[in-house]
Design a protein around this motif. Sequence first.
Motif, short mmCIF file in Angstrom:
data_model
loop_
_atom_site.label_atom_id
_atom_site.label_comp_id
_atom_site.label_asym_id
_atom_site.label_seq_id
_atom_site.Cartn_x
_atom_site.Cartn_y
_atom_site.Cartn_z
N VAL A 56 0.85 -1.09 0.06
CA VAL A 56 0.04 0.16 -0.04
C VAL A 56 0.87 1.35 0.19
N ASP A 57 1.22 1.84 -1.09
CA ASP A 57 1.97 3.01 -1.31
C ASP A 57 1.15 4.22 -1.54
N GLN A 58 1.07 4.81 -0.38
CA GLN A 58 0.37 5.95 -0.14
C GLN A 58 1.30 7.47 -0.52
N ASP A 59 2.38 7.42 -0.93
CA ASP A 59 3.32 8.32 -0.92
C ASP A 59 3.65 8.40 -2.49
N LEU A 84 -3.93 1.61 -3.10
CA LEU A 84 -3.95 2.75 -2.56
C LEU A 84 -4.17 2.96 -1.02
N GLN A 85 -5.18 1.96 -0.52
CA GLN A 85 -5.71 1.81 0.66
C GLN A 85 -5.47 0.62 1.42
N PRO A 106 1.77 8.36 3.53
CA PRO A 106 1.91 9.76 2.92
C PRO A 106 2.96 10.75 3.50
#
Length: 371
Positions: A56-59, A84-85, A106
């Motif tokens: 989960v890569d939110q950055d 994403l989530q 993030p």
Amino acid sequence: MFSSLLRILTLIRKELLVILKDPKSRASIIVPPILQCLIFGYAATYDLNNVPYALVDQDRSAASIALVAKLEGSGIFQRQGAFLQTAEAVPLLDARRVLLIVVVGPGFERGLETGAAAAVQVIADGRNSNTSGIAQGYANTIIGDFAAAWAAEKGMAAPGVRVSTRAWFNPQLETRWSMIPSLIGTITMMMTMMLTAMSVAREREEGTFDQLLVAPFTPTEIMIGKAIPSMIVGITQATAILLVALFWFRIPFAGSFLTLYAGLALFLAAAIGFGLFLSSIAGNMQQAMILCFVFLMPFMLLSGLMSPTDNMPAALQYLTMINPLTYAIRITRTVYLEGGHFAELLPDMAALAVIAAVSMPISAWMFRHRL
């Protein structure tokens, strides 16, 4: 005295002939211990070579991409999906398709560049706590190394403490290095106890036990005549497992063979004492086998084979003191991996001698009582 020794030797010869005259019996002495050793060596391992995970890569920054590349470049972490989530990745964890969910928060890159907290969350499947803990440790190490390398590349202040680890006696921390030497005692005890416990039961079922009663043998002579063949078989099986450890798994032997076999002889005497006790109360081979399994499972769980005895509750730690397998595992690991000498193993060997000295007379008394 001479006549008594002659009768005992006659019984020993008879027991060995019973065991060795059948080709299947001869094969069962060597083949099962070797197969069990190979299975344990390859299957019973805490080393992880494949950790499926969800990302989960939110950055979505260069730093997060570099972190993921470092994770997957280790050859251990295999990505099963990118999201994403976190909620989107949870079904994979629920279905056991992944062991970990790695969440890059993030502002991860900004945190690295400013020296602030850079958030990475590792969510593990706690249903298998041991495996998950190891996988988390791998991930934490890789993430920590990445953060230190990033800081060094950017010319930022390095961490205040750099930890350098080294493992003695097992440099690569391979599970089989500690598992296989322990199996020398564990598998030998399983086979020896069952062989000893079923020997008298077999005599009862085949109708030859009455012949022993009318023969000029004392109960003590019968016990000795049945104990020594089992000890010979046990030493043979222990040697077979030792050869597998040395030449198949190539685990270096650091100690003395004389010390190892002295400890094994005392251990087998104690184990045979328990086996004779079970044989004295079992009416047939089925009962003897059931009693063996009833005793063997607690012996294995309380031996320190799978988990350290120091982590057990105090009441169970007292029970480990009467478990011969506890001392056998300690002796084999100490001699095999550490090169331990006889003097430092004397307390463990003395404990085995005491267990044998207590279990044998009790078995003899039970044997006389049943006769």
